[in-house]
Design a protein around this motif. Structure first.
Motif, PDB file in Angstrom:
ATOM      1  N   UNK A 182     -38.407 -33.768  11.812  1.00  0.00           N
ATOM      2  CA  UNK A 182     -38.031 -33.948  10.387  1.00  0.00           C
ATOM      3  C   UNK A 182     -39.102 -34.924   9.808  1.00  0.00           C
ATOM      4  N   UNK A 183     -39.194 -34.478   8.603  1.00  0.00           N
ATOM      5  CA  UNK A 183     -40.134 -35.082   7.707  1.00  0.00           C
ATOM      6  C   UNK A 183     -39.204 -35.862   6.401  1.00  0.00           C
ATOM      7  N   UNK A 184     -39.510 -37.014   5.920  1.00  0.00           N
ATOM      8  CA  UNK A 184     -39.006 -37.424   4.631  1.00  0.00           C
ATOM      9  C   UNK A 184     -39.751 -38.425   4.112  1.00  0.00           C
ATOM     10  N   UNK A 185     -39.675 -38.573   2.592  1.00  0.00           N
ATOM     11  CA  UNK A 185     -40.444 -39.316   1.975  1.00  0.00           C
ATOM     12  C   UNK A 185     -40.204 -40.862   1.951  1.00  0.00           C
ATOM     13  N   UNK A 202     -29.000 -39.481  -0.940  1.00  0.00           N
ATOM     14  CA  UNK A 202     -29.156 -39.634  -2.525  1.00  0.00           C
ATOM     15  C   UNK A 202     -30.530 -39.830  -3.195  1.00  0.00           C
ATOM     16  N   UNK A 203     -31.570 -40.302  -2.510  1.00  0.00           N
ATOM     17  CA  UNK A 203     -32.786 -40.704  -3.003  1.00  0.00           C
ATOM     18  C   UNK A 203     -33.812 -40.050  -2.122  1.00  0.00           C
ATOM     19  N   UNK A 244     -39.563 -28.071   1.136  1.00  0.00           N
ATOM     20  CA  UNK A 244     -39.014 -29.112   0.912  1.00  0.00           C
ATOM     21  C   UNK A 244     -37.552 -29.094   0.199  1.00  0.00           C
ATOM     22  N   UNK A 245     -36.429 -30.066   0.960  1.00  0.00           N
ATOM     23  CA  UNK A 245     -35.159 -29.885   0.371  1.00  0.00           C
ATOM     24  C   UNK A 245     -34.627 -31.193   0.003  1.00  0.00           C
ATOM     25  N   UNK A 246     -33.749 -31.194  -1.059  1.00  0.00           N
ATOM     26  CA  UNK A 246     -33.192 -32.808  -1.511  1.00  0.00           C
ATOM     27  C   UNK A 246     -31.933 -32.690  -1.936  1.00  0.00           C
ATOM     28  N   UNK A 247     -30.927 -33.322  -1.915  1.00  0.00           N
ATOM     29  CA  UNK A 247     -29.493 -33.449  -2.400  1.00  0.00           C
ATOM     30  C   UNK A 247     -29.646 -34.018  -3.668  1.00  0.00           C
ATOM     31  N   UNK A 282     -26.341 -38.184  -7.619  1.00  0.00           N
ATOM     32  CA  UNK A 282     -27.344 -37.467  -8.011  1.00  0.00           C
ATOM     33  C   UNK A 282     -27.224 -35.779  -7.536  1.00  0.00           C
ATOM     34  N   UNK A 283     -26.176 -35.661  -6.887  1.00  0.00           N
ATOM     35  CA  UNK A 283     -25.893 -34.314  -6.317  1.00  0.00           C
ATOM     36  C   UNK A 283     -25.019 -33.525  -7.378  1.00  0.00           C
TER      37      UNK A 283
END
Length: 359
Positions: free
Chosen positions: A36-39, A64-65, A88-91, A190-191
């Motif tokens: 799993x990769x994340x920023x 959330x960020x 890439x995906x985000x909530x 921010x979801x």
């Protein structure tokens, strides 16, 4: 070395309760390494598995960020394939990503009353409290900001806090409508919540379904009351009439509500009253010395009543004639037409001057 073929079709599926990664591979005996990769933040350790999918929800931090992507490798002993990356995906809608994971809006209930439409639904802060999208939610972000849009493009914004178990809002409508439709959407932190549309059509009040049953019940009660009243009236009439003579009522009348009537019988205008009894009258002739001597019932016959009425020559005397009714209006000619009580003329006989006169 990269002698093994890399996995393909690495897909990300995210919903209300988690994120699942799936892929395909032509090598049936290979195992797979998932990274799993994340920023933001350090990534977790690689995950080894033999299947073709994995739920990575528990490995997601700072949802959330942050944004994420996944690398999948095929492995056979010491041999590994080239990594295959997911999108890439985000909530968070504020972060650029290929896939923005969202939450479903809770089921909405609409009620109409007093020209107001009440919109209510379960608070998603309680409904999705264990979802990865709301993980590490701060107190300042613990509220739902949602909006309601009507068919006439009127929008209303409202906030539902963590203290409320149910979110509710009332909309006023100046005129009644055949159907009420609203569209809802919102955010937590921010979801984003998926927009949902709900319509409500006022139905017939439940009282109208019971009106036919009430009408039938009322008819049955009326019929039963009439039958009961008739039975009671008949019983009372029978009991009361038994105390009167039969001539005062009509025994053949079946209607208990008709009053009693007395019927008259025809009578002649000038009735003639005749006596049905004949009264025999006997005259005492003992005062007449001349008749007493000639009477067949003289003292010589007083001892033998059977010989009275027979003449010396053996003949029978005629029976005494019957006397007419003294109350009859017809004249009695037996005494010469004289008034009753005057049976014969009374003459004055010659009297000797020496004989005393009765006073």
């Amino acid at each position: 070395s990269f002698a093994l073929q890399s996995p393909s079709n690495v897909n990300i599926t995210c919903d209300n309760y988690g994120v699942v990664v799936s892929w395909t591979s032509s090598d049936q005996n290979a195992t797979f390494l998932l990274q799993l990769k994340q920023n933001v933040g350090s990534p977790p350790n690689p995950i080894s598995l033999t299947g073709h999918q994995c739920n990575i929800s528990k490995y997601l931090q700072n949802t959330g960020y942050n944004y994420y992507y996944v690398e999948v490798r095929a492995r056979d002993g010491e041999t590994e394939s080239q990594p295959a990356e997911s999108k890439t995906f985000s909530f968070s809608t504020a972060i650029t990503a290929d896939i923005h994971c969202s939450l479903e809006f809770p089921p909405v209930e609409l009620k109409l009353g007093d020209d107001k439409l009440t919109v209510s639904f379960s608070n998603p802060l309680h409904l999705y409290r264990h979802a990865p999208a709301l993980r590490n939610l701060s107190l300042s972000d613990s509220f739902l900001r949602y909006w309601i849009t009507t068919e006439k493009n009127k929008s209303f914004t409202h906030i539902c806090t963590l203290e409320s178990s149910t979110c509710e809002y009332r909309l006023e409508f100046p005129h009644k409508q055949e159907e009420y439709c609203v569209t809802l959407g919102g955010y937590i932190r921010q979801t984003r919540f998926q927009t949902t549309k709900q319509c409500f059509r006022p139905g017939t009040p439940i009282i109208f379904y019971f009106l036919p049953l009430l009408f039938v019940a009322a008819c049955l009660v009326v019929l039963a009351s009439l039958n009961l009243s008739k039975a009671i009236s008949k019983k009372i009439k029978k009991k009361c009439l038994s105390k009167f003579p039969a001539s005062l009522y009509q025994p053949c009348s079946d209607d208990p509500f008709k009053p009693l009537r007395l019927e008259t019988e025809p009578v002649e205008r000038n009735p003639q009253v005749w006596s049905d009894i004949t009264v025999p009258v006997s005259f005492d002739l003992s005062y007449d010395s001349g008749l007493a001597e000639n009477s067949p019932c003289s003292s010589t016959c007083s001892t033998d009543e059977d010989d009275c009425g027979k003449e010396s020559g053996g003949g029978e005397l005629e029976p005494p004639q019957e006397v007419r009714d003294p109350y009859s209006k017809e004249p009695d000619m037996s005494n010469g037409g004289m008034s009753e009580g005057y049976d014969r003329p009374h003459g004055f006989g010659e009297m000797s001057p020496t004989e005393p006169r009765d006073l």
